[in-house]
Design an enzyme around this catalytic site. Structure first.
Site, PDB file in Angstrom:
ATOM      1  N   ASP A   1      -3.859  29.620  33.306  1.00 25.38           N
ATOM      2  CA  ASP A   1      -2.917  30.736  33.403  1.00 25.38           C
ATOM      3  C   ASP A   1      -3.318  31.659  34.556  1.00 25.38           C
ATOM      4  O   ASP A   1      -3.789  32.758  34.365  1.00 25.38           O
ATOM      5  CB  ASP A   1      -2.915  31.496  32.068  1.00 25.38           C
TER       6      ASP A   1
ATOM      7  N   LYS B   1      -3.975  24.070  30.117  1.00 24.36           N
ATOM      8  CA  LYS B   1      -3.038  24.595  31.109  1.00 24.36           C
ATOM      9  C   LYS B   1      -3.558  25.968  31.541  1.00 24.36           C
ATOM     10  O   LYS B   1      -3.718  26.869  30.735  1.00 24.36           O
ATOM     11  CB  LYS B   1      -1.649  24.721  30.485  1.00 24.36           C
TER      12      LYS B   1
ATOM     13  N   HIS C   1     -25.058  26.296  56.707  1.00 22.91           N
ATOM     14  CA  HIS C   1     -24.819  25.377  57.835  1.00 22.91           C
ATOM     15  C   HIS C   1     -25.144  23.946  57.432  1.00 22.91           C
ATOM     16  O   HIS C   1     -25.666  23.698  56.343  1.00 22.91           O
ATOM     17  CB  HIS C   1     -25.683  25.769  59.045  1.00 22.91           C
TER      18      HIS C   1
HETATM   19 MN    MN Z   1     -31.230  24.144  58.353  1.00 26.86          MN
END
Ligand code: MN
Length: 354
Positions: A185, A183, A42
């Site tokens: 994959d 690159k 949170h």
């Molecule tokens: Mn807290």
């Protein structure tokens, strides 16, 4: 305001959290938002009130779009010093987990209602505007308030993006001003975090969220923004740390989300910023200590990466112009891919198991 409940819940000898006392002589009221990776993830929203910090736990983060509202659970007052607290509360202690300051600044109290409702103008680095806290008694519980972003002119529409594409190339681009990435994959994915919820979308607009639920969970913990859009690739690793497309299709292997770009941060588009600046901001909002999420390594020496790609069996190299803006859905000259082999095994450079 009393800190009795705060002190009762915590052991001074065990937690690094502060225990009240001094009041600084600054008449401007302070606020802070802390990102708290506790058992239940949170954000904590705190306002200086009468010498302490009135506090609410906001599971989905501070609402950033006008008219948006999020549950804010009213919790015990915290000492003023808590506004500067960052650190790790040890396992077994109350609120165990990591606390990071997500934003802080000062605020003006615009309105205080008789029922306790507050309207404030926040002056933070990320938050700048008017928010209202309403004691809404959701589900009949007086702790369940609502935090809402005030309506204003021009609400922010939610944009749907397509990933930027690269042009196939036979050789590395000549000249300076380029950076190079491996690159990847796997599955190209846009990662949309909205109100703290993560959605994964494929290049063709298919929803991958359920299929790669564990990736979404890791992303929620690792990404330090409750409202952001990121670009990356979902990869599956074998025990040697090699990314293998086959493992993704089989549904085996260790899943890693490799991020390489950012389109929006805290609901603000950053597409027009140069890649080098987007990259800097991307690194700042990804907690590299959380397993399952990584930022793609980037190199300045294209020849060296290409040689490494050939040697290690990487799929290829992507060259990107470092001053280029992000162009959704476009296959332009600013991103160029050089394949050195077909799709099979890839060593995930720079990624180590956490
Ligand atoms: Mn807290």
């Amino acid at each position: 305001m009393s800190l009795r409940e705060y002190e009762h819940k915590r052991r001074r000898s065990r937690t690094p959290e502060p225990f009240g006392g001094a009041r600084e002589d600054d008449e401007r009221l302070r606020f802070v938002v802390q990102r708290h990776a506790a058992r239940r993830f949170h954000y904590d929203f705190r306002l200086e009130r009468d010498g302490a910090l009135a506090s609410w736990a906001v599971p989905k983060g501070i609402p950033l779009r006008r008219g948006e509202r999020h549950l804010a659970v009213h919790v015990e007052d915290h000492p003023l010093e808590y506004a500067d607290f960052e650190g790790t509360i040890p396992a077994g202690e109350y609120g165990a987990g990591t606390v990071e300051i997500w934003d802080r600044g000062t605020y003006d109290l615009l309105e205080e209602k008789r029922n306790g409702g507050l309207t404030v103008r926040l002056h933070g680095e990320r938050l700048d505007g008017v928010w209202t806290l309403v004691p809404a008694h959701l589900d009949g519980d007086p702790k369940n308030w609502l935090l809402l972003r005030k309506e204003g002119d021009g609400s922010t529409p939610t944009t749907t993006y397509s990933p930027m594409l690269s042009t196939a190339s036979e050789s590395l681009p000549p000249g300076a001003g380029w950076v190079y990435e491996p690159k990847w994959d796997g599955f190209r994915a846009l990662v949309t975090v909205s109100g703290g919820e993560v959605a994964l979308t494929s290049r063709n607009g298919n929803d991958l969220t359920e299929r790669f639920a564990s990736v979404g969970h890791a992303a929620r913990r690792a990404i330090r923004s409750a409202d952001t859009v990121l670009d990356g690739e979902i990869c599956a690793l074998d025990p040697q740390g090699r990314s293998r497309f086959g493992l993704l299709q089989e549904g085996t292997g260790t899943l890693v989300l490799v991020l390489f770009d950012v389109l929006e941060i805290d609901s603000e588009p950053v597409l027009a910023l140069p890649l080098s600046e987007r990259r800097r901001r991307l690194e700042a909002i990804v907690d590299a200590a959380i397993g399952g999420v990584a930022v793609s390594p980037q190199f300045e020496d294209g020849d060296a990466l290409l040689a490494a790609a050939r040697e290690q069996g990487l799929e290829g190299v992507v060259a990107k112009r470092s001053d280029s803006r992000y162009q959704p859905g476009r296959r332009g000259p600013d991103w160029r891919k050089l394949k050195v082999r077909g799709r099979q095994e890839v060593v995930v450079a720079g990624y180590t198991h956490g």
